[in-house]
Structure formats: structure tokens, C-alpha cells
Enzyme design. Structure first.
Site, short mmCIF file in Angstrom:
data_model
loop_
_atom_site.label_atom_id
_atom_site.label_comp_id
_atom_site.label_asym_id
_atom_site.label_seq_id
_atom_site.Cartn_x
_atom_site.Cartn_y
_atom_site.Cartn_z
CD GLU A 427 0.55 0.18 3.22
OE1 GLU A 427 0.17 0.98 4.10
OE2 GLU A 427 1.75 -0.02 2.95
CD GLU A 430 7.21 3.16 -0.91
OE1 GLU A 430 7.31 3.10 -2.14
OE2 GLU A 430 8.02 3.74 -0.18
#
Length: 790
Positions: A427, A430
Site C-alpha cells: 500500500e 510500501e
């Protein structure tokens, strides 16, 4: 061949330098392929010939009286810095001895026509110290993005001493007017000028050459000549680097300074005047304009990096070449959308074209990459695939696409989202894979935009399909990302979570946030790594409001904000700010030390801007949030990635609300601020997409739908809910509603995004069995699948 070679190579292990910048700059012209940064009054990382390649660790002045004291400009002086004008990314720096013995005045700027950085200087000793002080320049090349294997020598050209360094055909030259009195080059930590002068306050060494190794130059300046200029030039050949240096030093410096400033003023004057929405008279807005423009490369136009900094760089070894001077698709699209908010469309179009040329053949984008398109980290984040589609639609709506057709890029990216989602491998932070509210928001918005593009091209079938897939994602947002067992805020059990963890290659993931556990990254050794997913929150769900998928004031959103505020909010003297998520480990350590693969996640000013956008959408006053972002700005007006969120630590130079060792400036934060001023001016969130808002906040609600796909093999569907079986490519679906007593063969409906689908009946309880016959070769799947209609 120089005869006086420095002994003792290769020197100590090289490091980069501070990520917390006071200033970053470049010329407004595309002819000047050099960028520079400053921290604590000195020049540090200088980038050439592209914005992702730092070539210098730092350059500073050293001062001594030869007997009683030795000063390092960075450590021992007090500094004040101001931009040369409202927009110009050149700087006036005043560095003062705390004991009043002398002052150094500098103007730092780039030659608009050459890859040369110029420091116009004046050294002012106090009267009683006149004639007693010596001034030296110290420079540490890190050519070709590295401190090892640099070679340097002192040469005389046209009766002037010049410092020349080289590594792998990248050359640096340093010269001064009226010239250097003497010079030396040595190995860092062994016999460089700093080590030499610090030992006895005298320059004993005069080495003509050093390397290969970690080297540094030292040269004494002629302070009796009054004003002087130091130049740093770069080239890919020896003759070119010296010629560029002499050309720049040979130009009238007042004329060059005026041209530099005028270039920036002309560039920024055409942008929208949004200062009235600010709380500081427009100072941060004007600087944000210039900074966003400055982070575009000049060779690879359209490529924009996240920041001219290497987080905690002074603690990172030389082989860690990746900093924030890379392209992140998410960060880049946020940056150019910030410029769109100012009225600048040319850079946004260049960025879109650059992304189309960088897109992977399968439609995805690497996690980040060098501006050549070469990947650095190869992870996949579905929001980074989605946001280029949204950017294309924004430009289309403004009639700003010129002759460029984004549909091939949009079509491939949309197909990738459909094939690979809804689980994202990473997401926006990271670190985790799964069902993310912020990623789902970006994907839904992108698919609606892609559908609009398809409809514009007369492909109604693909347009309808993309909208229906977006509807499938939308109707599951709460199922996938809302807990009913929250304990973080007494009385609020139902709220959004940061992410429902799931593996991208798991075709039957857990889709209940109350049942899943999440493993967090960047945790200190010996601490807990795994938590219930229901207990980890962030404010990423606000993206659902930002795009127009959920209304402001939604009770679930408001309850979730109460949880976020209780868990993540920090009040500082500058104003409110939020951490990314609880138990975050990306930030300064608990004792204020640097992040070294683990730490404590600190607060992000970017999130103050995101919260302000939500409050504006909800009809509430946002002046305090605007003021906070402006007060978080540091130096000439740089927004940090993170700020210290605990009581002051004087021993670590950390203060509550002040920058940490993370990246500064962060272009994502500057773009968020620019968009916020535009949103206030328009009294509407700038990022809202009309087509998304009309579809999900309008009177008609889309049909709830289930999707079976090879990477999401759901086993149950409620009676009456639409069921779609889809897969990449062309196929015939053989299916049965009576346990294979009778069968039907249905050819899949094809779409231009490379996915086919078949809709199956769910009007009564029972089971649906099916398998695939792949076209055009007629190959059978050799596996049966079953979905229960319950």
C-alpha cells in the site's frame, strides 16, 4: 604525472550527508543541468547531469587564526538563510562566529547556461582580527554517485590553480576568483585538509594528487582581495569541466545573478495567485511552486523525483545509492497534480508522457525507478498503477492533453488493476500487502476514469465492464477494511483499519479484518512484530472522501477519525500533526538516533494537509491546519517528511514539531499544501473527480456484485447478488447449476483491457460449478471450481 602524491589511501568509509535540508535549488533554465542542496549553512549534495545523481558530499569553509582556534563552518557557526527573491531558488547565507570574530556572507546560485554552481562570498573579520584569519574551502567529491574510487589533482591552467576530480568519466572542477593561494588533496580522515588543520590549526600538507579513494580537496582563499567567487563545474570530459568553470567565473556576476532571479520570477509569475488562502502571506506557496518545478529533470523532462535528499544520509554507507532522488509514480503524480492546482499544465503533460513511456508491458509500474526508467525497487503498489490514469483524466477534462493520446497507457493500466487487484502487494506506506482503503479509493477512481476514456472512444462494452468492476470494489470497502471489534477508542468498535493483510498470490485470502493478523515492518529487535489487523489504524480511508466515493460527515468516517486522533495525533507548537499508523517503525529511534532499519514512526506534516482537506469537505474551518503546515516549513520554506513528536532533545538537535533526519523537502507535502490552498479558494476539494462523486454519492446506487477471478476464488455469494466469473484472455466457461447434471457452455464477453467475463445466475440457493476452456487453442483448465449460492 603529479609527483607529490598523497599517501595513506583509500581513506575512511564514505558517507552521504544530512537529509534535512535548509534549501534546495537549481536554475529555472533547462540549459543548467545542476541541482544543489544546503544544510547548516553549507553546500552539500550537488546533482549532475540528471536530478537523480548526486556528485558531491559537501563543500564548506574552514577558518583559523593559525594559533588559537579552528572552525568548521557547519559545526561551529550560526547560520541564517533567505532566498534571493520570492521565487528564486538561489540563496543568501550569513554564517557568523558566535564569538564575533568574523562573518561569512554567501550567495549560492546556478549559472543559467552552464552546469556550474557559484558561491559569491565576502569574508568580514572583526577589526581586531583583520589580517590574522585564514579561510579555506573544503570539498568532498562523491562522483558518479559514490565516495570510493574518486581521483583528484591540483592543476594549473591559464596561471590559475584548479581542483579537478574524476570518477568513471564524470569530472568536477573547483576554482575561485581571484584564485587559490595554495591547495592540497588528500584522503578523508587520513590527510585531508580538515584533518590537517584540525591537528595544529595550520595547513601542513600540499599534495598534488590523491586517489583512487575517498578524497577531499582543501584550498586557501585570498581573503585580502575582498569579495570572491567559488565555482563548481561538472562535465563528462576534462576540457569541458574546466571550460565551463572559467566561462562562469568570467561572466559579470551581477548580470548572472539578475538573469538567474529573473528566470525564476518569469517562470512562477504565470501561476495562479492563491496566496489569499494562506496564513503566511503566500511565502510557503510561492516557495512550493518553485520547489515543485525544480524537482523535474532537465534531460528526461517530465521525470520528477520525490526529494533532493537521502534520508539519514550521514549514517548511510556509500553503497546505499538509493535515496529519495528517485521517481515514485505516486509521488510524481501528486507533485504534478499540485502544479495543476496552481494552473501549470505543461509539466503535468510531460509527466504523463514520461509515465506512458516508462510503463511496464503488462501495464504496471515499478515501485520506484531512476529517471532512465531503470527500476530500483521492483515492488508493486496498485495505487501507483492507478494514479497515472487519474492524471490523464484530469488533463483530458482541462483540454490539456495536446496531441498526446493516453488511451494505450490507460487501457494497459486498467487491465493491470483488474487482473492483479483487489489485493495490493504494497500500500502507500510500501510495507504491507492486502486490502487497503487508500489503495481501493485510488483504484475505484482510476477505473471510473478509464471507463470514461473507453466511452469517449465508443467502446461502451469496456466502459460498462470497468464501471461494474469499480462497483465491485466499492461495495466491498467496508467488508474488507472495517473492523467491528476495535478497542483503541472506548465506545467505538467499528472503524476503518490501515490494511487487511493478504498475500497477492493467495487465491482465497481471509477477507475479515476481525480475523486477520498483521506483521509490521521496521520494528526494533526484540519487539513485537505481529498485531491484530483490527488494532492498526491510519487515516488512509480519507482518500475515499477525497475522490468522492464516500461523503464527508459519514458517521463511519467520523468515528474512524476519533480513533485516529486518539491514537496518532500529536499537538506541537506549530499545530496538529499525525503519525502514519500506530506501532510504525520508520523514523528516528526512541533516543533520537537515526533510523537504521528500525526506529519509531514520527509525525508527517503531509497528513496535516490530508486532514485539512477532509475538514474543508465537511464544511469546517481549516485555518489552523494551513497555519500548521506553514509553521512546519524549515529553512527557506521546506516541508519535512517527518517532524519530531516528543519533547525537545537538544543533544540530538531535535525539537517538538521540528524536522528529523528523514527527507526534507518532501514534494508530496508541498503538493498537498498547494492543493489545499486551491481547495480553499474554490471551496471544494481539488482532487474530487466529478464522475466518481456522481456515481457513488448520487441518487442511484450501483448494483452490488461479486467477482470470481483466478486470484480471488470466493466460495460463496448471497442469493440475488450478481456473480461475474472473469479471467485474463479469451475463454469458454463450461458451467452447471445442478452438480454437473446438465452443463452450459458460455463464451466470455471480451473487453479491450484483456479480460473476459461471464455472468452467472444467482436467483436461487444452490451451487454453481464451472471450468474454463481457453481460446484460441481449446485447452481445458483441468480443474473444476464451485461457488455456493447461500
Amino acid at each position: 604525472m603529479p609527483s607529490n602524491l598523497a599517501p595513506g589511501g583509500p581513506g575512511i568509509e564514505p558517507r552521504w550527508t544530512r537529509a534535512a535540508k535548509d534549501a534546495v535549488g537549481t536554475a529555472a533554465t533547462v540549459a543548467s543541468h545542476v541541482w544543489y542542496t544546503m544544510s547548516r549553512g553549507i553546500l552539500n549534495e550537488v546533482y549532475y547531469p540528471t536530478i537523480d545523481r548526486p556528485q558531491l558530499r559537501d563543500l564548506q569553509f574552514l577558518v583559523t587564526d593559525g594559533e588559537t582556534f579552528f572552525h568548521d563552518e557547519r559545526r561551529d557557526l550560526n547560520h541564517a538563510i533567505e532566498p534571493l527573491s520570492e521565487h528564486a531558488l538561489g540563496f543568501a547565507v550569513t554564517s557568523t562566529d558566535p564569538d564575533g570574530r568574523y562573518t561569512i556572507h554567501k550567495e549560492v546560485l546556478a549559472d543559467p547556461d552552464q552546469p556550474v554552481v557559484l558561491l559569491r562570498c565576502r569574508f568580514e573579520p572583526a577589526d581586531e582580527w583583520e589580517g590574522w584569519l585564514k579561510l579555506f574551502v573544503l570539498a568532498a567529491p562523491h562522483l558518479d554517485v559514490g565516495g570510493w574510487d574518486n581521483e583528484g589533482e591540483i592543476v594549473e591552467i591559464a596561471e590559475r590553480r584548479v581542483l579537478v576530480a574524476v570518477r568513471n568519466r564524470t569530472f568536477l572542477s573547483i576554482g575561485a576568483t581571484p584564485g587559490f593561494r595554495r591547495a592540497s588533496v588528500g584522503y578523508v580522515g587520513v590527510n585531508d585538509g580538515w584533518t590537517d588543520l584540525a591537528s595544529n590549526r595550520r595547513m601542513d600538507h600540499a599534495f598534488d594528487a590523491a586517489g583512487p579513494g575517498n578524497i577531499a580537496f582543501t584550498a586557501e582563499l585570498d581573503v585580502d582581495a575582498g569579495d570572491f567567487t567559488v565555482g563548481l563545474a561538472f562535465s563528462d570530459c576534462r576540457h569541458g569541466v574546466v571550460t565551463s568553470l572559467f566561462q562562469s567565473l568570467g561572466v559579470d556576476q551581477d548580470t548572472l545573478r539578475n538573469r538567474f532571479a529573473a528566470g525564476w520570477e518569469a517562470t512562477c509569475d504565470r501561476l495562479a495567485p492563491l496566496e489569499s488562502a494562506s496564513q503566511d502571506g503566500g511565502r510557503l506557496y510561492r516557495m512550493s511552486q518553485a520547489l515543485l518545478l525544480a524537482h523535474e529533470d532537465k534531460h528526461y523532462q517530465g521525470a520528477m523525483i520525490a526529494s533532493l535528499s537521502i534520508p539519514w544520509g550521514e549514517h548511510r554507507s556509500d553503497d546505499e545509492i538509493g535515496g529519495y532522488h528517485l521517481v515514485w509514480t505516486r509521488g510524481m503524480v501528486n507533485s504534478v497534480t499540485g502544479l495543476l492546482a496552481t494552473g501549470e499544465t505543461d509539466v503535468a503533460l510531460r509527466a504523463l508522457i514520461y509515465l506512458a513511456a516508462t510503463q511496464n508491458p503488462d501495464g504496471g509500474f515499478h515501485q520506484n525507478f531512476w529517471i532512465t526508467g531503470e527500476p530500483h525497487w521492483t515492488g508493486i503498489q496498485l495505487d501507483e498503477v492507478a494514479v497515472p490514469i487519474v492524471l490523464a483524466w484530469r488533463l483530458h477534462r482541462r483540454g490539456a492533453l495536446g496531441a498526446f493520446d493516453p488511451w494505450p497507457m490507460v487501457r494497459r493500466a486498467a487491465g493491470y488493476l483488474v487482473r492483479q487487484g483487489p489485493v495490493t502487494p504494497q500500500e502507500r506506506w510500501e510495507e504491507n500487502s492486502g486490502y487497503s482503503p487508500s489503495t481501493l479509493a485510488s483504484n475505484i477512481a482510476a477505473l471510473v476514469c478509464a471507463a470514461a476514456f473507453a466511452a469517449d472512444r465508443g467502446d461502451a462494452g469496456t466502459a460498462d465492464y470497468l464501471l461494474e468492476y469499480a462497483d465491485f470494489l466499492e461495495c466491498h470497502i467496508e467488508d474488507w477494511t472495517v473492523t467491528t471489534r476495535g478497542t483503541l477508542y472506548p465506545g467505538v468498535a467499528r472503524h476503518y483499519v490501515r490494511i487487511l493483510p493478504a498475500e497477492p498470490d493467495d487465491p482465497e485470502p481471509i477477507e475479515d479484518p476481525d480475523e486477520a493478523m498483521i506483521v509490521l515492518a521496521n520494528r526494533p529487535p526484540g519487539t513485537r512484530y505481529e498485531f491484530p489487523a483490527s488494532e492498526i489504524v491510519d487515516a488512509g480511508f480519507l482518500e475515499l472522501v477525497r475522490y468522492g466515493i464516500r461523503p464527508p460527515g459519514d458517521p463511519l468516517v467520523e468515528d474512524s477519525l476519533a480513533v485516529v486522533d486518539r491514537t496518532l495525533k500529536v499537538d506541537t507548537p506549530a499545530g496538529p500533526v499525525w503519525r502514519r499508523y500506530n506501532h510504525d517503525g520508520y523514523g528516528q529511534q526512541s533516543d533520537g538516533g537515526p533510523y537504521v532499519g528500525y526506529g519509531v514512526g514520527r509525525a508527517w506534516p503531509l497528513l496535516t494537509g490530508e486532514r485539512a482537506h477532509y475538514e474543508l469537505a465537511a464544511g469546517r474551518d481549516v485555518a489552523a491546519y494551513v497555519r500548521a503546515m506553514e509553521r512546519f516549513a524549515h529553512g527557506i520554506g521546506l516541508l519535512p517528511e517527518q517532524v519530531w513528536d516528543e519533547p525537545d532533545r537538544a543533544d540530538r538537535f531535535l525539537r517538538l514539531g521540528g524536522p528529523t533526519g528523514a527527507a526534507m523537502p518532501l514534494m508530496w507535502a508541498h503538493a498537498e499544501y498547494a492543493k489545499l490552498l486551491r481547495s480553499i479558494t474554490d471551496d471544494q476539494v481539488f482532487d474530487v473527480i466529478d464522475e466518481v462523486r456522481d456515481r457513488y454519492l448520487g441518487a442511484r446506487r450501483p448494483v452490488k456484485r461479486e467477482v470470481w477471478k483466478p486470484n480471488r476464488r470466493m466460495r460463496r455469494v448471497p442469493v440475488g447478488r450478481a456473480l461475474r466469473v472473469q479471467a485474463p484472455g479469451s475463454f469458454i466457461l463450461r458451467w452447471s447449476a445442478d452438480g454437473w447434471g446438465t452443463v452450459e457452455d458460455t463464451r466470455a464477453v471480451s473487453t479491450s483491457v484483456g479480460v473476459g467475463y461471464v455472468d452467472l445466475p444467482t436467483d436461487r440457493p444452490g451451487t454453481l460449478d464451472f471450468t474454463f476452456r481457453w481460446l484460441p487453442d481449446g485447452r481445458w483448465e483441468r480443474q473444476d471450481y464451485r461457488v455456493e449460492i447461500a
